[in-house]
Design an enzyme around this catalytic site. Structure first.
Site, PDB file in Angstrom:
ATOM      1  N   SER A 103      41.095 -54.927 -48.604  1.00 10.25           N
ATOM      2  CA  SER A 103      40.916 -53.727 -49.427  1.00 10.25           C
ATOM      3  C   SER A 103      39.663 -53.866 -50.287  1.00 10.25           C
ATOM      4  O   SER A 103      39.503 -54.849 -50.996  1.00 10.25           O
ATOM      5  CB  SER A 103      42.127 -53.520 -50.334  1.00 10.25           C
ATOM      6  OG  SER A 103      43.248 -53.242 -49.537  1.00 10.25           O
ATOM      7  N   ARG A 130      45.990 -57.707 -59.291  1.00 10.75           N
ATOM      8  CA  ARG A 130      44.694 -58.307 -58.900  1.00 10.75           C
ATOM      9  C   ARG A 130      43.912 -58.859 -60.103  1.00 10.75           C
ATOM     10  O   ARG A 130      42.688 -58.775 -60.136  1.00 10.75           O
ATOM     11  CB  ARG A 130      43.819 -57.268 -58.151  1.00 10.75           C
ATOM     12  CG  ARG A 130      44.442 -56.635 -56.965  1.00 10.75           C
ATOM     13  CD  ARG A 130      44.726 -57.607 -55.831  1.00 10.75           C
ATOM     14  NE  ARG A 130      45.371 -56.908 -54.742  1.00 10.75           N
ATOM     15  CZ  ARG A 130      46.696 -56.906 -54.553  1.00 10.75           C
ATOM     16  NH1 ARG A 130      47.505 -57.585 -55.350  1.00 10.75           N
ATOM     17  NH2 ARG A 130      47.215 -56.260 -53.547  1.00 10.75           N
ATOM     18  N   GLU A 141      37.672 -54.147 -55.647  1.00  8.70           N
ATOM     19  CA  GLU A 141      38.592 -55.292 -55.606  1.00  8.70           C
ATOM     20  C   GLU A 141      37.822 -56.508 -55.099  1.00  8.70           C
ATOM     21  O   GLU A 141      38.009 -57.620 -55.584  1.00  8.70           O
ATOM     22  CB  GLU A 141      39.771 -54.998 -54.665  1.00  8.70           C
ATOM     23  CG  GLU A 141      40.719 -56.185 -54.556  1.00  8.70           C
ATOM     24  CD  GLU A 141      42.035 -55.851 -53.869  1.00  8.70           C
ATOM     25  OE1 GLU A 141      42.539 -54.710 -54.029  1.00  8.70           O
ATOM     26  OE2 GLU A 141      42.556 -56.731 -53.160  1.00  8.70           O
TER      27      GLU A 141
HETATM   28  C1  LIG Z   1      42.051 -59.075 -43.108  1.00  8.24           C
HETATM   29  C2  LIG Z   1      42.277 -59.219 -44.574  1.00  8.24           C
HETATM   30  C3  LIG Z   1      43.476 -58.824 -45.136  1.00  8.24           C
HETATM   31  C4  LIG Z   1      43.695 -58.966 -46.508  1.00  8.24           C
HETATM   32  N1  LIG Z   1      44.890 -58.564 -47.025  1.00  8.24           N
HETATM   33  C5  LIG Z   1      45.124 -58.731 -48.336  1.00  8.24           C
HETATM   34  C6  LIG Z   1      46.385 -58.341 -48.905  1.00  8.24           C
HETATM   35  O1  LIG Z   1      47.287 -57.878 -48.233  1.00  8.24           O
HETATM   36  N2  LIG Z   1      46.563 -58.518 -50.231  1.00  8.24           N
HETATM   37  C7  LIG Z   1      45.597 -59.042 -51.031  1.00  8.24           C
HETATM   38  O2  LIG Z   1      45.827 -59.187 -52.241  1.00  8.24           O
HETATM   39  N3  LIG Z   1      44.393 -59.399 -50.529  1.00  8.24           N
HETATM   40  C8  LIG Z   1      44.140 -59.270 -49.204  1.00  8.24           C
HETATM   41  N4  LIG Z   1      42.932 -59.635 -48.692  1.00  8.24           N
HETATM   42  C9  LIG Z   1      41.887 -60.149 -49.592  1.00  8.24           C
HETATM   43  C10 LIG Z   1      41.859 -61.680 -49.754  1.00  8.24           C
HETATM   44  O3  LIG Z   1      42.410 -62.330 -48.624  1.00  8.24           O
HETATM   45  C11 LIG Z   1      42.589 -62.140 -51.012  1.00  8.24           C
HETATM   46  O4  LIG Z   1      42.027 -61.584 -52.173  1.00  8.24           O
HETATM   47  C12 LIG Z   1      42.577 -63.666 -51.141  1.00  8.24           C
HETATM   48  O5  LIG Z   1      43.463 -64.045 -52.156  1.00  8.24           O
HETATM   49  C13 LIG Z   1      41.184 -64.229 -51.463  1.00  8.24           C
HETATM   50  O6  LIG Z   1      41.236 -65.637 -51.329  1.00  8.24           O
HETATM   51  P1  LIG Z   1      39.957 -66.472 -50.891  1.00  8.24           P
HETATM   52  O7  LIG Z   1      40.321 -67.894 -50.894  1.00  8.24           O
HETATM   53  O8  LIG Z   1      39.385 -65.934 -49.627  1.00  8.24           O
HETATM   54  O9  LIG Z   1      38.987 -66.185 -52.091  1.00  8.24           O
HETATM   55  P2  LIG Z   1      37.442 -65.808 -52.053  1.00  8.24           P
HETATM   56  O10 LIG Z   1      37.273 -64.501 -51.355  1.00  8.24           O
HETATM   57  O11 LIG Z   1      36.648 -66.936 -51.527  1.00  8.24           O
HETATM   58  O12 LIG Z   1      37.184 -65.623 -53.610  1.00  8.24           O
HETATM   59  C14 LIG Z   1      37.804 -64.561 -54.324  1.00  8.24           C
HETATM   60  C15 LIG Z   1      37.708 -64.855 -55.830  1.00  8.24           C
HETATM   61  O13 LIG Z   1      38.526 -65.984 -56.134  1.00  8.24           O
HETATM   62  C16 LIG Z   1      37.756 -67.003 -56.768  1.00  8.24           C
HETATM   63  N5  LIG Z   1      38.307 -68.294 -56.360  1.00  8.24           N
HETATM   64  C17 LIG Z   1      38.563 -68.732 -55.099  1.00  8.24           C
HETATM   65  N6  LIG Z   1      39.097 -69.968 -55.142  1.00  8.24           N
HETATM   66  C18 LIG Z   1      39.170 -70.308 -56.455  1.00  8.24           C
HETATM   67  C19 LIG Z   1      39.614 -71.477 -57.156  1.00  8.24           C
HETATM   68  N7  LIG Z   1      40.087 -72.547 -56.511  1.00  8.24           N
HETATM   69  N8  LIG Z   1      39.533 -71.483 -58.503  1.00  8.24           N
HETATM   70  C20 LIG Z   1      39.044 -70.415 -59.187  1.00  8.24           C
HETATM   71  N9  LIG Z   1      38.598 -69.292 -58.583  1.00  8.24           N
HETATM   72  C21 LIG Z   1      38.669 -69.241 -57.226  1.00  8.24           C
HETATM   73  C22 LIG Z   1      36.325 -66.779 -56.280  1.00  8.24           C
HETATM   74  O14 LIG Z   1      35.370 -67.368 -57.147  1.00  8.24           O
HETATM   75  C23 LIG Z   1      36.286 -65.263 -56.262  1.00  8.24           C
HETATM   76  O15 LIG Z   1      36.083 -64.763 -57.560  1.00  8.24           O
HETATM   77  C24 LIG Z   1      42.680 -59.505 -47.329  1.00  8.24           C
HETATM   78  C25 LIG Z   1      41.463 -59.904 -46.751  1.00  8.24           C
HETATM   79  C26 LIG Z   1      41.269 -59.769 -45.393  1.00  8.24           C
HETATM   80  C27 LIG Z   1      39.948 -60.217 -44.812  1.00  8.24           C
END
Ligand SMILES: Cc1cc2nc3c(=O)[nH]c(=O)nc-3n(C[C@H](O)[C@H](O)[C@H](O)COP(=O)(O)OP(=O)(O)OC[C@H]3O[C@@H](n4cnc5c(N)ncnc54)[C@H](O)[C@@H]3O)c2cc1C
Length: 313
Positions: free
Chosen positions: A227, A178, A297
């Site tokens: 998480s 992460r 996280e």
């Molecule tokens: C139901 C559910 C299940 C999940 N299961 C998992 C799992 O199994 N494994 C896991 O690792 N995570 C899981 N997650 C968490 C999440 O989906 C991941 O961390 C995902 O990668 C976040 O992506 P996002 O686009 O939603 O980022 P956001 O939540 O919008 O942002 C997260 C971080 O990334 C940064 N960011 C986003 N896009 C960019 C970009 N283009 N450039 C630079 N920085 C950026 C943001 O500024 C922030 O710091 C889960 C979430 C949910 C709701």
């Protein structure tokens, strides 16, 4: 610079071809469905629009990137400065030779995983249950079931806050659980993944299997951000949370999921403060019981009270 001039200078929001919204409600764009507004919400039309905006914007203006909002808690006071979303415009997927996939950072990971599977490309199955964007997955080094984004990533393209484009090989990013070494002002706009040629029915069956496991163990249809805490070395955060008596904890409209103790859920009326306070309570209870400090996280951003405006109207 004279202070009035400086104030005026700060007020300039560059002209863009994309969309600028002021005081824009972010709650609907995050999975928790809580939180305040973005002072400026910017959806660039394309790469050139993003670069032009970054070159012209005041270099002190606070910048945040929002992906699919699936790992973010926006505080109730909202976000000062500019929040940028790439979800609409950086949505290209190109399938290159040698099983490589070139993807825009705004592409949804579930879509990418399913589409690659339908082309018999193996390696992105674990992303099929991660509801974020490609940019978010790289930033978080998202992973599941023993696989991480870094396993399949080859390169990324970023734009920094001066509008300069840079390319990084995976090795430059020092990705671990992460985590990676990108600084907060680097916006990921493109990624190159390296897959393998596989058998379509096996890849699709793996996706089905992951989905089944997830549905049985996680509240994936609720308002959650996955998480909440990282797993400490050699122990699962959910176990520590459960064994610290936190299974039924609530704060306002936020509660610990009955299906997965490391997931916090908005039961419909929660404020961001409820979620954050519940998380802090869990941290203190786990620390008291086990002497282990859980680390968030999910990313908590924004201010508790209404943001202080950076830009003039
Ligand atoms: C139901 C559910 C299940 C999940 N299961 C998992 C799992 O199994 N494994 C896991 O690792 N995570 C899981 N997650 C968490 C999440 O989906 C991941 O961390 C995902 O990668 C976040 O992506 P996002 O686009 O939603 O980022 P956001 O939540 O919008 O942002 C997260 C971080 O990334 C940064 N960011 C986003 N896009 C960019 C970009 N283009 N450039 C630079 N920085 C950026 C943001 O500024 C922030 O710091 C889960 C979430 C949910 C709701």
């Amino acid at each position: 610079m004279h202070s009035i001039e400086k104030k005026y200078f700060k007020s300039v929001i560059p002209k863009v071809s994309g969309i600028i919204k002021k005081d824009f409600n972010l709650a609907s764009l995050t999975w928790f469905k809580v939180g305040g507004k973005a002072e400026i919400f910017f959806i660039p039309k394309n790469k050139e629009d993003l670069i032009n905006f970054l070159k012209k914007i005041d270099k002190d203006a606070p910048l945040k990137i929002l992906g699919a909002g699936s790992n973010i808690l926006v505080r109730d006071g909202g976000i000062r400065g500019v929040t940028i979303s790439l979800v609409k415009s950086f949505s290209n997927i190109s399938y290159l030779n040698n099983q490589k996939v070139y993807v825009g950072a705004g592409v949804n990971c579930i879509k990418l995983s399913r589409e690659s599977a339908s082309k018999s490309l193996e390696g992105l199955e674990f992303l099929s249950g991660i509801p974020g964007t490609v940019g978010g997955a790289i930033k978080m080094n998202a992973g599941a079931y023993g696989y991480e984004t870094s396993d399949v990533l080859e390169k990324i393209v970023t734009v920094d806050r001066y509008g300069e484009i840079k390319e990084y090989d995976k090795e430059d990013l020092k990705m671990s659980y992460r985590k990676n070494s990108l600084n907060k002002n680097q916006i990921i706009i493109q990624a190159l993944f390296k897959c393998k040629k596989g058998k379509k029915y096996i890849i699709q069956n793996n996706i089905k299997e992951f989905k089944k496991r997830r549905e049985e163990t996680q509240p994936i249809k609720l308002k959650t951000s996955g998480s909440t805490f990282k797993n400490p070395i050699q122990i699962k955060a959910w176990k520590l949370i459960k064994q610290s008596g936190c299974s039924n904890l609530k704060k306002g409209g936020a509660e610990v999921s009955s299906l997965h103790s490391n997931f916090l859920v908005n039961q419909g009326v929660a404020k961001a403060k409820d979620v954050e306070d519940l998380g802090k309570l869990i941290i203190s209870k786990v620390k008291k019981k086990f002497g282990i400090k859980l680390n968030w996280e999910i990313k908590i951003i924004g201010t508790k009270n209404k943001y202080r405006k950076y830009f003039n109207d």
